[in-house]
Scaffold this active site. Structure first.
Site, PDB file in Angstrom:
ATOM      1  N   HIS A 381      12.290 -28.810 -78.716  1.00 57.36           N
ATOM      2  CA  HIS A 381      12.774 -30.043 -79.493  1.00 57.36           C
ATOM      3  C   HIS A 381      13.194 -31.146 -78.392  1.00 57.36           C
ATOM      4  O   HIS A 381      13.872 -32.310 -79.000  1.00 57.36           O
ATOM      5  CB  HIS A 381      13.962 -29.546 -80.125  1.00 57.36           C
ATOM      6  N   LYS A 569      23.208 -41.196 -85.323  1.00 64.46           N
ATOM      7  CA  LYS A 569      22.420 -40.071 -84.797  1.00 64.46           C
ATOM      8  C   LYS A 569      23.531 -39.582 -83.526  1.00 64.46           C
ATOM      9  O   LYS A 569      24.437 -40.021 -83.273  1.00 64.46           O
ATOM     10  CB  LYS A 569      21.296 -40.477 -84.024  1.00 64.46           C
ATOM     11  N   ARG A 570      23.114 -38.266 -82.856  1.00 66.95           N
ATOM     12  CA  ARG A 570      24.015 -37.937 -81.905  1.00 66.95           C
ATOM     13  C   ARG A 570      24.261 -38.851 -80.648  1.00 66.95           C
ATOM     14  O   ARG A 570      23.306 -39.766 -80.459  1.00 66.95           O
ATOM     15  CB  ARG A 570      23.607 -36.701 -81.492  1.00 66.95           C
ATOM     16  N   LYS A 575      19.570 -42.401 -76.617  1.00 69.38           N
ATOM     17  CA  LYS A 575      19.383 -42.856 -77.752  1.00 69.38           C
ATOM     18  C   LYS A 575      19.919 -44.483 -77.865  1.00 69.38           C
ATOM     19  O   LYS A 575      19.730 -45.210 -78.850  1.00 69.38           O
ATOM     20  CB  LYS A 575      20.170 -42.009 -78.991  1.00 69.38           C
ATOM     21  N   THR A 677      14.641 -37.252 -87.132  1.00 66.73           N
ATOM     22  CA  THR A 677      14.361 -37.164 -88.411  1.00 66.73           C
ATOM     23  C   THR A 677      15.228 -38.047 -89.278  1.00 66.73           C
ATOM     24  O   THR A 677      14.989 -38.401 -90.633  1.00 66.73           O
ATOM     25  CB  THR A 677      14.757 -35.636 -89.064  1.00 66.73           C
ATOM     26  N   LYS A 681      14.747 -39.939 -92.848  1.00 64.55           N
ATOM     27  CA  LYS A 681      15.460 -40.277 -94.261  1.00 64.55           C
ATOM     28  C   LYS A 681      16.004 -41.708 -94.532  1.00 64.55           C
ATOM     29  O   LYS A 681      15.616 -41.829 -95.787  1.00 64.55           O
ATOM     30  CB  LYS A 681      16.908 -39.529 -93.813  1.00 64.55           C
TER      31      LYS A 681
END
Length: 837
Positions: A381, A569-570, A575, A677, A681
C-alpha cells in the site's frame, strides 16, 4: 435534561419534514410492523414505553431490530459456505474503518425508507437517531477504509470472506484542537452498547510470547518444539456481520480481544501488592487497547510487535482449526482458503502458519513453505521506506523466538539461492535478504513467500516492479500485478448522498448499488440542462446539510453559498497539505494588496490527523489553524477565503464532506501516493479533482478526460530526472519567485498568530534550507504550476454549465472505481473464490 432536549429536536425535525408521499397498504403494513418491533424492543430492553424513551434508547432498539434482520441469514449462510467447498477469503488487516453500521445496513438491506417512515411515525427523525451511534474506533485512514469497502463488496458479490483484526478498545485517538494544535485524547467508542458484535466464547486461542525454545529431533527425523517460560495471552473472538447490498452471504469481521491467562493474583493482592496483582492482566490487555501505539521508543515498538503477532497467531490458529473441522486434511488448505496480507503489519502470519504446520501438525519444512506460498498473497500500500515495516532482529528474537528461528531459516535458504544465481553479487543478496543490518524486513518476506504481490493502482504497480521491488521482479516477474483500489457506492453514494442517489435512480433506473457499470448511463445527461440543474440543486442541498452538521457537531460556521475546496486525508508531508496552506497564504497576500477582486468566496476545508510522534505533521496542523486565524482576523479576507479545520475526521464526517465538496485536492508528490481512495469518493459525488499525476489520479484522468480534471505539476518521470541531475535547488526557487518568497516569510516574521507567540522556523528551513538538500516533497517546485491550475479551476467553476457538465461526467465515470470492480479483479487474477473442488 440534555436527552429530553435532543428528543424534542428529533421530534420537531421529523414533524417539520414535507408530507411523505402516499403509501400503499402493503408499505404501511411494513412500516407499522417495524414501528411495533421498535416499540417492543424499547419496552423489553429499557422497561419504558417508546414515548418516554430517550434518543440513545430509540437508536439501540431500532439497531437491534436491524440486527435481527441480519442474524438468521448470517448464521445459516456462513455455515453453508463453510461446508460447501467454496473457497474462503481470509482478509488480514491491522485496521478497519467501518464507520457507523446502522444506516449502511439499512441501505444494503433495502430498509432505509421503511425505518425512516416508522421512526417518523413515532416522532423521530432518522438522521438524529443515526447520530447516536459512535464511529467504531477500529481504523485510522485509507487502509482501514479500503478494508471496510472490500468486505462490503465481498458480501455484495456473495463471495465467502472473513476479515480479521483487533478490537481496539480506544481506537487510534480522538483528535481535538486546542490553541490551534492537535491534542490526542482516548477514543472511548466502546462506552455505549455494541449492538453489532457477537462474542464467540467457542473461539479462544492461546498466543505465546517470549521464553525459550527447546527443539528435540526424534530418530525418525520428527521435530518436537517445546516452549519454556513463555508468557501466554488469550485471544477472544468478537464477530461482526458486514452486510452487502441485497446480499445472500454477509461477510464476517472477526476482531480479537486480548485477555490475560491470569486475570488476578489474589496472593499478591492480600500481601498489599495491589499493582502487581493485576500487572499480568494489564500487560496482556494493552495489546488490544490502542491502534498504532506510539513507537518512537522501545516499549512502543515491542507493543506493536505484540499486537501484530497476536492478530496473526489467533487468526492462523482459527483458520487451521476451522479447516480441520470441516475438511480434515490440511494439505487442501490452499484449495479452500486464500489469505490476503494488507500492508506489512500482518506479515508474521507467514512464519506463524509455517510454525503451526511444522510444530503442531507434523509437516515437513518444504511442505509447509509450499502451502504458505500457495495460500498467501500480499498487497503493498505504500512505497514510503518508513512504512515498509522493519523489526529490530534482537527484539523479534526475544519476543518471538520460534518465529525468528523460522524467518532465519527462510532467509538463509533464500540467500543461498540468490548467491547461486548471482555469484559474487553481495549487494544484490543484501538488498533482497529478509534479515540484514540487524533488521527483519517484512516487505521482503512478503514478496518472497507470497504467491502474488500487487500494487493498488496501475502506476503504483509499475513503481513496485521498476523501483521498490525491482530485484524481486527480475527473479519472479509472474508474481507482480496492479489492481486499482475502489470504494463502495453503497456507503459513499447511497448513505453519504441520498439526494444524488435518488436523482441517479430516477434518471437511469435503479441498479448502480449492485452493478458498478450502470452509472455510466448517466454520461449523456451531462449535456441535458434540466438534469444539470437538478444535479446542482442536490449539491446545494448537500452544502447546506454539511453546514448544519458542522455547526451542530463541530461548532463551526460554514457558508454553504461558497465554493467548498476540500483536502481530507492523513497528514503526511508527501500529501502536501503544506503546499495548500502556503497557497492560501498567497491568496491572502494578494487580496490584502487589492488583487483578486473577481475571486469568488471559497471555503477551504482541511481534515487530517497527524501521527502522535510526527512532529512536523503536527506543526503543519498548527500552521493551518494559524492561517485560519489570520484570515478570520481581517474583514477583507474572513468572508472571502475562510479556512476550516475539521477536527477528528472520521467516516461520518467524511460522508458529509464528500457530498458537499466542489473541488477535491489530490496534490501529493508524484510517485508517492500509492492510490488514494478519497479521490474516488469525491469524484463519485461530483467534485472535480485538482491534483498531480499520482496514484489513481492517473486513471481518473484517463476516465474523465483532460477537460474534466485539473492536473498540474511534475510527473514521476520528471522527478526521477531532476533527482538524477541534482538540478533542483529549493532556495533558489524560493528567492527567484517573489510570491513564494513572501509566503515563506510569514513562517518566520511573526505575522501568523499563535497562542504562545511561536513561529514556524522548522517548516521554513525544511523548504528553504541554508545549505544542502531541502523540500523533499517538491512543494516549492510545483507551487507555481499549482497556482496556475487552481485559478483554472475557479474560472471553470464560474462557468456553471461547463462546471456542471464536468461534475456529471465525473460521477458517471466513477463506476470503474467501485470496490466491486476491484474485488472482481482480485478474484479473477488471484483468489479464484467459489471454485472449490
Amino acid at each position: 435534561m440534555a436527552n429530553a432536549t435532543n428528543n424534542e429536536k428529533a421530534k420537531t425535525k421529523a414533524a417539520a419534514k414535507p408530507a411523505a408521499p402516499k403509501r400503499t397498504a402493503e408499505e404501511q403494513a411494513r412500516i407499522d410492523e417495524v414501528r411495533a418491533r421498535i416499540e417492543k424492543r424499547v419496552r423489553r430492553e429499557f422497561a419504558v414505553t417508546a414515548d418516554k424513551a430517550v434518543l440513545p434508547q430509540i437508536f439501540q432498539a431500532a439497531a437491534l431490530c436491524v440486527r435481527d434482520e441480519v442474524m438468521d441469514v448470517w448464521a445459516a449462510e456462513r455455515e453453508r459456505s463453510q461446508v460447501s467447498g467454496d473457497k474462503c477469503l481470509i482478509y488480514l488487516c491491522a485496521e478497519y474503518l467501518i464507520g457507523r453500521a446502522f444506516s449502511n445496513n439499512l441501505v444494503n438491506l433495502g430498509l432505509y425508507d421503511t425505518y425512516a417512515a416508522a421512526l417518523a411515525d413515532m416522532g423521530y427523525d432518522l438522521g438524529e437517531v443515526e447520530e447516536q451511534e459512535a464511529d467504531a474506533g477500529l481504523g485510522n485512514g485509507g487502509l482501514g477504509r479500503l478494508a471496510a469497502c472490500f468486505l462490503d463488496s465481498l458480501s455484495t458479490l456473495d463471495m465467502p470472506a472473513m476479515g480479521f483484526g483487533i478490537r481496539y478498545e480506544y481506537g487510534f485517538f480522538r483528535q481535538e484542537i486546542h490553541d490551534g494544535q492537535q491534542v490526542e485524547v482516548p477514543d472511548n467508542w466502546t462506552l455505549g452498547s455494541d449492538v453489532w458484535s457477537v462474542e464467540r466464547a467457542d473461539r479462544i486461542f492461546e498466543v505465546k510470547f517470549g521464553g525459550q525454545i527447546d527443539e528435540q529431533w526424534s530418530e525418525d527425523g520428527k521435530l518436537t518444539v517445546n516452549y519454556i517460560g513463555a508468557h501466554s495471552v488469550y485471544a477472544e473472538a468478537c464477530d461482526m456481520p458486514i452486510v452487502g447490498y441485497e446480499s445472500k452471504l454477509p461477510a464476517t469481521l472477526r476482531l480479537w480481544r486480548a485477555r490475560a491467562a491470569q486475570q488476578f493474583d489474589l496472593a499478591r493482592f492480600n500481601q498489599g501488592d495491589y499493582e502487581h496483582a493485576v500487572a499480568e492482566r494489564d500487560l496482556a490487555e494493552s495489546i488490544s487497547k490502542v491502534l498504532y501505539p506510539e513507537d518512537s521508543h522501545k516499549r512502543g515498538q515491542e507493543l506493536r510487535l505484540r499486537q501484530f503477532y497476536f492478530l496473526v497467531s489467533a487468526t492462523m490458529q482459527s483458520m487451521v482449526s476451522a479447516h480441520k473441522r470441516h475438511y480434515g486434511d490440511l494439505h487442501t488448505l490452499p484449495d479452500r482458503n486464500a489469505i490476503q496480507i494488507n500492508d506489512t503489519h500482518p506479515a508474521l502470519a507467514i512464519p506463524e502458519l509455517i510454525r503451526i504446520l511444522i510444530d503442531e501438525e507434523g509437516f515437513e519444512w518444504e511442505e509447509a513453505v509450499d502451502i504458505a506460498r500457495r495460500t498467501f498473497n500480499y498487497t503493498n500500500h505504500t512505497i514510503m521506506p518508513e512504512a515498509l515495516e522493519k523489526w529490530d532482529a534482537t527484539t523479534l528474537q526475544h519476543l518471538l523466538p520460534r518465529i525468528f528461528r523460522i524467518i532465519e531459516t527462510i532467509d538463509a535458504r533464500f540467500r543461498d539461492r540468490i548467491w547461486q544465481q548471482y555469484p559474487g553479487d553481495t549487494e544484490r543478496v543484501n538488498r533482497m535478504a529478509i534479515i540484514n543490518g540487524g533488521q527483519v524486513r517484512m516487505a521482503n518476506l512478503c514478496v518472497l513467500a507470497c504467491g502474488h504481490v500487487n500494487g493498488v493502482s496501475q502506476l503504483h504497480g509499475q513503481i513496485l516492479r521498476t523501483s521498490v521491488f525491482r530485484d524481486f521482479y527480475t527473479a519472479y516477474p509472474d508474481r507482480f500485478l496492479g489492481i486499482t483500489n475502489g470504494v463502495t457506492q453503497r456507503r459513499w453514494l447511497g448513505v453519504a448522498n441520498p439526494g444524488l442517489r435518488k436523482l441517479v435512480d430516477d434518471t437511469i433506473g435503479e441498479g448502480f448499488m449492485k452493478d458498478w457499470r450502470k452509472i455510466a448511463e448517466l454520461e449523456p445527461y451531462a449535456h441535458d440542462p434540466a438534469f444539470r440543474k437538478a444535479f446542482d440543486e442536490v449539491k446545494a442541498q448537500n452544502k447546506r446539510r454539511f453546514a448544519d452538521w458542522m455547526l451542530a457537531n463541530r461548532g463551526i460556521e460554514v457558508n454553504p453559498d461558497t465554493i467548498i475546496d476540500a483536502q481530507a486525508k492523513r497528514l503526511h508531508e508527501y500529501k502536501r497539505q503544506l503546499m495548500k496552506a502556503l497557497h492560501i497564504l498567497s491568496l491572502y497576500d494578494r487580496i490584502i494588496d487589492g488583487e483578486l477582486e473577481d475571486l469568488p468566496p471559497i471555503t477551504f476545508v482541511f481534515a487530517a490527523k497527524a501521527a502522535p510522534g510526527y512532529r512536523r505533521a503536527k506543526d503543519i496542523i498548527r500552521l493551518i489553524n494559524s492561517i485560519s486565524a489570520l484570515i478570520a482576523s481581517d474583514e477583507r479576507t474572513r468572508d472571502r477565503i475562510p479556512v476550516v479545520f475539521l477536527q477528528n475526521y472520521d467516516v461520518t464526517s467524511a460522508q458529509h464532506l464528500v457530498a458537499a465538496a466542489d473541488i477535491s485536492e489530490q496534490i501529493s508528490t508524484a510517485g508517492m501516493e500509492a492510490s488514494g481512495t478519497g479521490n474516488m469518493k469525491f469524484m463519485l459525488n461530483g467534485a472535480l479533482t485538482l491534483g498531480t499525476m499520482d496514484g489513481a489520479n492517473v486513471e481518473i484522468a484517463e476516465q474523465v478526460g483532460p477537460d474534466n480534471i485539473f492536473i498540474f505539476g511534475a510527473t514521476v518521470e520528471d522527478l526521477t530526472r531532476v533527482k538524477l541531475e541534482g538540478s533542483y535547488h529549493p532556495r533558489a526557487t524560493a528567492d527567484g519567485n517573489p510570491m513564494i518568497s513572501r509566503v515563506l516569510q510569514h513562517l518566520v516574521d511573526g505575522s501568523l498568530p499563535t497562542s504562545d507567540g511561536s513561529r514556524f522556523e522548522d517548516l521554513y528551513h525544511s523548504l528553504r534550507p541554508d545549505g544542502g538538500a531541502g523540500d523533499r516533497y517538491y512543494v516549492l517546485y510545483d507551487f507555481a504550476a499549482y497556482d496556475e491550475r487552481f485559478f483554472d479551476a475557479i474560472e471553470a467553476y464560474q462557468d456553471r454549465d461547463r462546471w456542471l457538465t464536468s461534475a456529471v461526467i465525473n460521477t458517471a465515470k466513477a463506476g470503474y472505481f467501485s470496490s466491486d470492480r476491484a474485488i472482481q479483479d482480485y478474484d479473477e487474477q488471484i483468489w479464484h473464490l467459489n471454485k472449490g473442488e
